[in-house]
Scaffold this motif. Structure first.
Motif, short mmCIF file in Angstrom:
data_model
loop_
_atom_site.label_atom_id
_atom_site.label_comp_id
_atom_site.label_asym_id
_atom_site.label_seq_id
_atom_site.Cartn_x
_atom_site.Cartn_y
_atom_site.Cartn_z
N LEU A 75 -9.74 -16.10 -79.13
CA LEU A 75 -10.14 -14.69 -79.11
C LEU A 75 -10.85 -14.38 -77.78
O LEU A 75 -10.62 -13.32 -77.18
N ASP A 76 -11.68 -15.32 -77.31
CA ASP A 76 -12.32 -15.13 -76.01
C ASP A 76 -11.27 -14.97 -74.91
O ASP A 76 -11.38 -14.11 -74.04
N GLY A 128 -9.60 -11.69 -75.14
CA GLY A 128 -10.51 -10.66 -74.65
C GLY A 128 -10.54 -10.61 -73.14
O GLY A 128 -10.51 -9.53 -72.53
N ARG A 165 -7.34 -9.00 -71.95
CA ARG A 165 -7.37 -7.54 -72.10
C ARG A 165 -8.15 -6.89 -70.97
O ARG A 165 -7.73 -5.87 -70.41
N LEU A 219 -2.93 -8.89 -82.81
CA LEU A 219 -3.71 -8.80 -81.56
C LEU A 219 -2.82 -8.92 -80.34
O LEU A 219 -3.32 -8.96 -79.21
N ARG A 243 -20.17 -11.63 -78.91
CA ARG A 243 -19.12 -11.37 -77.92
C ARG A 243 -18.69 -9.90 -77.98
O ARG A 243 -18.04 -9.47 -78.93
N ARG A 299 -16.33 -8.50 -76.52
CA ARG A 299 -14.87 -8.35 -76.53
C ARG A 299 -14.25 -8.46 -77.92
O ARG A 299 -13.10 -8.11 -78.11
N LEU A 300 -15.01 -9.01 -78.88
CA LEU A 300 -14.43 -9.17 -80.21
C LEU A 300 -14.44 -7.86 -81.01
O LEU A 300 -13.73 -7.74 -82.01
N MET A 326 -11.08 -6.18 -81.06
CA MET A 326 -10.07 -7.00 -81.74
C MET A 326 -10.25 -6.92 -83.25
O MET A 326 -9.26 -6.81 -83.98
#
Lengths: 325, 325
Positions: A41-42, A45, A48, A101, B91, B93-94, B97
């Protein structure tokens, strides 16, 4: 228009502008090698943010139409991929969520056997494991392309058979043309050809060999011989180019967290470091040489178009799916 | 049509059929109290399966239109929510998502201070922390509703001021009507009223008190007095009803992993166990009594409609956003 079936490394603005100059409109990028769910996920991110910050030259593609549109707009479409299934952390339910995602390509395993499949570097390829069969069915459903580039030949053949949709070998070559554990048997290539799968021919010297890493005509000769095995609808490009890769990146890619020792991946103790790029492919802009190179070894324009982008677009169309959000 | 701003616990098919029988078309469900990112993905995965397995009676709502459609179809729309921000794991950025995965309501913190804000149960409410300000802005952008039900009054007032969009107190009552740490000061209620925010009045005896937990008319009397403070456009329903809750669930909800000791949450040492439901709300089907109850304390039909669903729909419309996938 050109689509590169796999690249890796630290992309930056320069990567996109040079890929554009190289005629590339779509590229599967590597968002992870060993990372678990949270680290993945990091990574997503960070991708993105990178794309948002460079929206004038890059975009994220979730469908083949997104790639075509990017080509028309003069942008590079990044297709989000992972070279390992660790992002799922053994959880079948995470497959559709990562698809939502934007993840579109996942390799069943990287250099080591995992809970899905056997790897090309294991002494023995376990074959497809139970969780691997579950994940393939779920990837089919969720709209992700199964990648078997680093997967062992036995597991790859079983994945082709198990999958309800055609699969990819995004970045490898024919083992019969250049023998290497990372390259695929003619059995695998023929099975891809019979099922609508696609192999992306690599331009990574360690698995291409010095001859096919010579002038562009010689690399295209390798493609022509791969077409002889897999068929014109099943061969494409997957250079395996690494952006801004340094020693710590190679260490992470090869050793991850799985050994205190040294592993050379596709390299060897005799030539452990960064492999020199093919003679024809010193810089990203050199990719413009491919279309003419393909014509020079006898492909028609229509055939060259299949290899440079048509086969990937067709396979993406058969496998990617835009999900609700 | 009725929307319940917050429920929790283990939903099953019976929950949905009984909510339907209770006239409820939309409900914010609690997908987590203390869970980190990976556990939250597990929870979302379980919710997706539950809804898929009961698609004839339930659906997941990502927009207000989804709730209206569910009402027309006779299904219950679950709006995915979390009562804590641990799913973000620090985070920024999550946030987008999880929004893309359908999460629409997140409480800044639960019973304990965290990296976002102070809690109603801390001796001192820290106020909104730096990460809290970042997350609110990101939630505004990503299309999530900020919930401050368990957040301290000071942090809540700062959140209302910091947020570019109106916020919610999905499940609490007026502290001036029934004094309890979990209930909100008149300052908070007035600030909600002035900014388009909404409070969902709770039907949880521990924070409602015995009088307002009497017959339906008495609970609706509490709503009328809350409207006197916050205004007719800022009061709705958020029962805080828990489905299939057992002792281990209360232990997790109250102690999570943060103490070796005992914490009573909204309960007390004198009355530590499960609070008896309000007299009027013995079973989910009893929710049908609310519309007439509201009329009986003097609300017009139009006003009653705002309280039962209109205010939530309006607030969801101003905050939820369907994201690309």
């Amino acid at each position: 228009m050109m689509i590169d079936g796999l690249q890796c490394g630290h992309f930056d603005r320069d990567s996109f502008t040079r890929l554009k100059a190289g005629g590339v409109s779509g590229v599967v990028v590597t968002c992870g090698f060993w990372e678990g769910a949270l680290e993945s996920l990091d990574s997503l991110g960070a991708w993105r943010d990178l794309i948002r910050d460079n929206a004038d030259v890059a975009t994220i593609a979730r469908t083949p139409a997104d790639i075509t549109r990017a080509a028309q707009e003069g942008r590079v479409a990044a297709i989000l991929g992972f070279q390992n299934a660790n992002l799922f952390e053994g959880r079948i339910r995470l497959v559709e969520m990562f698809a939502e995602l934007g993840v579109r390509v996942v390799q069943l395993t990287y250099n080591n056997q995992n809970d899905l499949a056997g790897s090309c570097y294991e002494a023995e390829d376990s074959g497809l494991a139970r969780f691997g069969r579950e994940v393939i069915a779920e990837m089919n459903r969720a709209g992700m392309l199964v990648d078997c580039s680093h997967v062992g030949n036995r597991s790859t053949l079983q994945a082709i058979e198990a999958s309800g949709k055609p699969i990819a070998v995004t970045h490898a070559n024919a083992d019969s043309l250049f023998p290497h554990k990372r390259n695929k048997s003619d059995d695998v290539l023929r099975a891809l050809g019979q099922t609508g799968g696609v192999i992306g021919c690599a331009a990574y010297r360690n698995i291409t060999g010095d001859y096919y890493s010579g002038p562009i005509g010689q690399w295209c000769e390798m493609i022509a011989r791969t077409v002889d095995i897999a068929g014109i609808d099943s061969v494409a490009i997957g250079t395996d180019r690494a952006h801004n890769f340094t020693a710590p990146d190679y260490a992470w890619m090869r050793m991850g967290r799985w050994t205190r020792g040294v592993d050379y991946g596709a390299a060897s103790a005799a030539r452990p470091g960064k492999a020199p790029p093919p003679d024809w492919f010193q810089k990203l802009e050199d990719l413009t040489a491919i279309p003419n190179g393909l014509r020079s070894v006898g492909f028609s324009q229509e055939e060259a178009d299949k290899i440079t982008h048509g086969n990937w677009l067709r396979l993406y169309g058969e496998t990617f799916r835009k999900t609700d959000s």
